[in-house]
Design an enzyme around this catalytic site. Sequence first.
Site, PDB file in Angstrom:
ATOM      1  N   LYS A 237       0.654  -1.167   0.027  1.00 57.47           N
ATOM      2  CA  LYS A 237      -0.068  -0.074  -0.002  1.00 57.47           C
ATOM      3  C   LYS A 237       0.875   1.206   0.146  1.00 57.47           C
ATOM      4  CE  LYS A 237      -3.469   2.541   2.869  1.00 57.47           C
ATOM      5  NZ  LYS A 237      -4.411   2.366   4.215  1.00 57.47           N
ATOM      6  N   LYS A 249     -11.475  11.915   7.804  1.00 61.54           N
ATOM      7  CA  LYS A 249     -10.981  11.794   9.448  1.00 61.54           C
ATOM      8  C   LYS A 249     -11.235  12.821  10.155  1.00 61.54           C
ATOM      9  CE  LYS A 249      -7.231   8.601   8.015  1.00 61.54           C
ATOM     10  NZ  LYS A 249      -7.520   7.169   8.705  1.00 61.54           N
ATOM     11  N   ASP A 260       1.138   6.701   5.373  1.00 59.02           N
ATOM     12  CA  ASP A 260       0.231   5.637   5.095  1.00 59.02           C
ATOM     13  C   ASP A 260       0.816   4.645   3.592  1.00 59.02           C
ATOM     14  OD1 ASP A 260      -2.173   4.044   5.482  1.00 59.02           O
ATOM     15  OD2 ASP A 260      -3.261   5.449   4.501  1.00 59.02           O
ATOM     16  N   GLU A 321      -9.655   3.020   1.884  1.00 60.36           N
ATOM     17  CA  GLU A 321      -8.972   3.153   0.509  1.00 60.36           C
ATOM     18  C   GLU A 321      -7.970   2.118   0.240  1.00 60.36           C
ATOM     19  OE1 GLU A 321      -8.023   4.836   3.054  1.00 60.36           O
ATOM     20  OE2 GLU A 321      -5.934   4.668   3.007  1.00 60.36           O
ATOM     21  N   ARG A 323      -7.614  -0.994   0.887  1.00 56.97           N
ATOM     22  CA  ARG A 323      -8.017  -2.315   0.261  1.00 56.97           C
ATOM     23  C   ARG A 323      -8.541  -2.118  -1.072  1.00 56.97           C
ATOM     24  NH1 ARG A 323     -12.241  -2.817   5.046  1.00 56.97           N
ATOM     25  NH2 ARG A 323     -10.659  -1.578   5.934  1.00 56.97           N
TER      26      ARG A 323
HETATM   27  N1  BES Z   1      -4.645   4.072   6.941  1.00 53.87           N
HETATM   28  C1  BES Z   1      -5.572   3.762   7.715  1.00 53.87           C
HETATM   29  C2  BES Z   1      -5.261   2.752   8.856  1.00 53.87           C
HETATM   30  C3  BES Z   1      -4.798   3.508   9.693  1.00 53.87           C
HETATM   31  C4  BES Z   1      -5.208   3.860  10.923  1.00 53.87           C
HETATM   32  C5  BES Z   1      -3.099   3.445   9.797  1.00 53.87           C
HETATM   33  C6  BES Z   1      -4.321   4.506  11.981  1.00 53.87           C
HETATM   34  C7  BES Z   1      -2.527   3.895  10.854  1.00 53.87           C
HETATM   35  C8  BES Z   1      -3.019   4.394  11.903  1.00 53.87           C
HETATM   36  C9  BES Z   1      -6.880   3.248   6.765  1.00 53.87           C
HETATM   37  O1  BES Z   1      -6.860   3.745   5.497  1.00 53.87           O
HETATM   38  C10 BES Z   1      -8.246   3.487   7.251  1.00 53.87           C
HETATM   39  O2  BES Z   1      -8.588   4.538   7.577  1.00 53.87           O
HETATM   40  N2  BES Z   1      -8.878   2.605   7.806  1.00 53.87           N
HETATM   41  C11 BES Z   1      -9.981   2.754   8.579  1.00 53.87           C
HETATM   42  C12 BES Z   1     -10.885   1.381   7.906  1.00 53.87           C
HETATM   43  C13 BES Z   1     -12.389   1.899   8.465  1.00 53.87           C
HETATM   44  C14 BES Z   1     -12.893   2.781   7.734  1.00 53.87           C
HETATM   45  C15 BES Z   1     -13.343   0.555   8.004  1.00 53.87           C
HETATM   46  C16 BES Z   1      -9.906   2.535   9.898  1.00 53.87           C
HETATM   47  O3  BES Z   1      -8.983   1.682  10.342  1.00 53.87           O
HETATM   48  O4  BES Z   1     -10.623   3.357  10.700  1.00 53.87           O
HETATM   49 ZN    ZN Z   2      -5.070   4.407   4.592  1.00 52.59          ZN
HETATM   50 ZN    ZN Z   3      -8.069   5.556   5.174  1.00 50.46          ZN
END
Ligand code: BES
Ligand code: ZN
Ligand code: ZN
Length: 472
Positions: A237, A249, A260, A321, A323
């Site tokens: 990724k 966010k 990321d 995003e 996945r």
């Molecule tokens: N890049 C984030 C995951 C992440 C969160 C990495 C905190 C490092 C620290 C990912 O793209 C994301 O936002 N995931 C969401 C998924 C959810 C919307 C199902 C998450 O983990 O909140």
């Molecule tokens: Zn992300």
């Molecule tokens: Zn994300």
Amino acid sequence: MIQAVNKRNDSCYVDFVWEKDPHIRGYKMGLENLFSGNYLDVMPVPLGTQTVLLTGCGQERDLTLLEVKELMASVAKTCKARKIKSCSVDLKPFVEKLGADTVTSAVLGLGLGGYEYVYHKTGRVPEEECVFGLEGIQGLEGQLKEAQELLKGIRFARDMVNTPGNHLRPMDFERMIQKYVEDAPIEAEALVYGQLRAMHMEALYGIGGSSEYPPCLLILRYRGNPEDSEVYGLIGKGITCDTGGYCLKSRDSMAGIKGDMGGAAAVTAAIYAAAKMGLKVNITACLPLAENRISQAALLPGDVITGYGGQTIEVLNTDAEGRLVLSDAVSYGIRKEGITKVLDIATLTGAVAQMLGNTIGGAMSDDDAFYGLFERGLSHSGEKYLRIPFGKEHEKMIESDVADVKNVGASFCGTITAGLFIRRFCEGKPWIHLDIAGTAWCGTPTYAFESSGATGAGVTSLYYLMKEAQKN
Ligand code: BES
Ligand code: ZN
Ligand code: ZN
């Protein structure tokens, strides 16, 4: 710089001491009152024209490779703080007890202990580095070279992850990666935005099209065993900045969104080290590089898109995003590059960090033999992963009412549903999934060889997996 030497450099050398070691007193009367040999304490002791770095190992016991790495990191920090220009370390006693991996632990500890990301601090340049001379490693020159390639890779991964988003757009990252692998026998090909559109990679360009800084799919190919039909697909990724898109966010969860792309960075470092070491294995890396933002072109919750492999995807959360971009990269790897095994690595879910913290990554796999190779690699890398089980009940959680699959499950077991989303694109190929959202970044370092910010997670474990995967 770190090199092998036959003879001690007399100006500065390291002496390892236990707690209350009579050795301490041997240097100078009364020194035992100033220095007790606590684990990771380092004290420079001037002796005429020489300096001895007394390095505390704590209570007398058998040391582990991890401890050797930490001790060396402490030595490196002291050399940096004291502006010591060269220093010898005798590894013989450790090599005798812990074997060849000692060299790797020492090199990584010495090379990472003083790591800092200083590029945006006015007046600071990466200091001229201390030259470390390693004694007692005759016959382990191959190990030393391997360790140095890994060290370079971890530093590269840390630099990329630490780089602010406005200094590393997707195409900047693409250029940095191409530059990094330039001197290795690796073929690189970048599919740019127009091509992604023409090829109908809607999951990747759907996310990446949200930004004025266009996405790309970067392919890196290394053929270490051309007679073999096996091709390991490493899919990383590479979201250079993740705002969450329309599922924005919160301001508190925006810290770290520049990091990321730790998965893509780790894959780059691993394929590079594999190529430099001439591992007899075929690897194709597929790196989807993109920004996730808000714009007219950005995906909206409820949108349905068609991925490169032909599956329709209901996008219910634009912040999931990773996945999406990974799914197109996996499909492309299987259909166009002929990869026969899939390993994806990503800073994918906050849930994995909630579950396992900053020192254990999440892992999933549907193939025990493939995962077995990965686990054997872990005994060399020293990284920790927990293999998370899953079943049909979890697969059900991402079934969509309106499309073939949806990009989020329920509010629980988010790490599992994220992994299983990617697995749906693997077309039955053996699969390993690594979620490094908790380990790619640390606020407060756990180990002496870490510094706050990027860790370089995944680099060594991917490399050692490739080493285990070689066929003789
Ligand atoms: N890049 C984030 C995951 C992440 C969160 C990495 C905190 C490092 C620290 C990912 O793209 C994301 O936002 N995931 C969401 C998924 C959810 C919307 C199902 C998450 O983990 O909140
Ligand atoms: Zn992300
Ligand atoms: Zn994300």
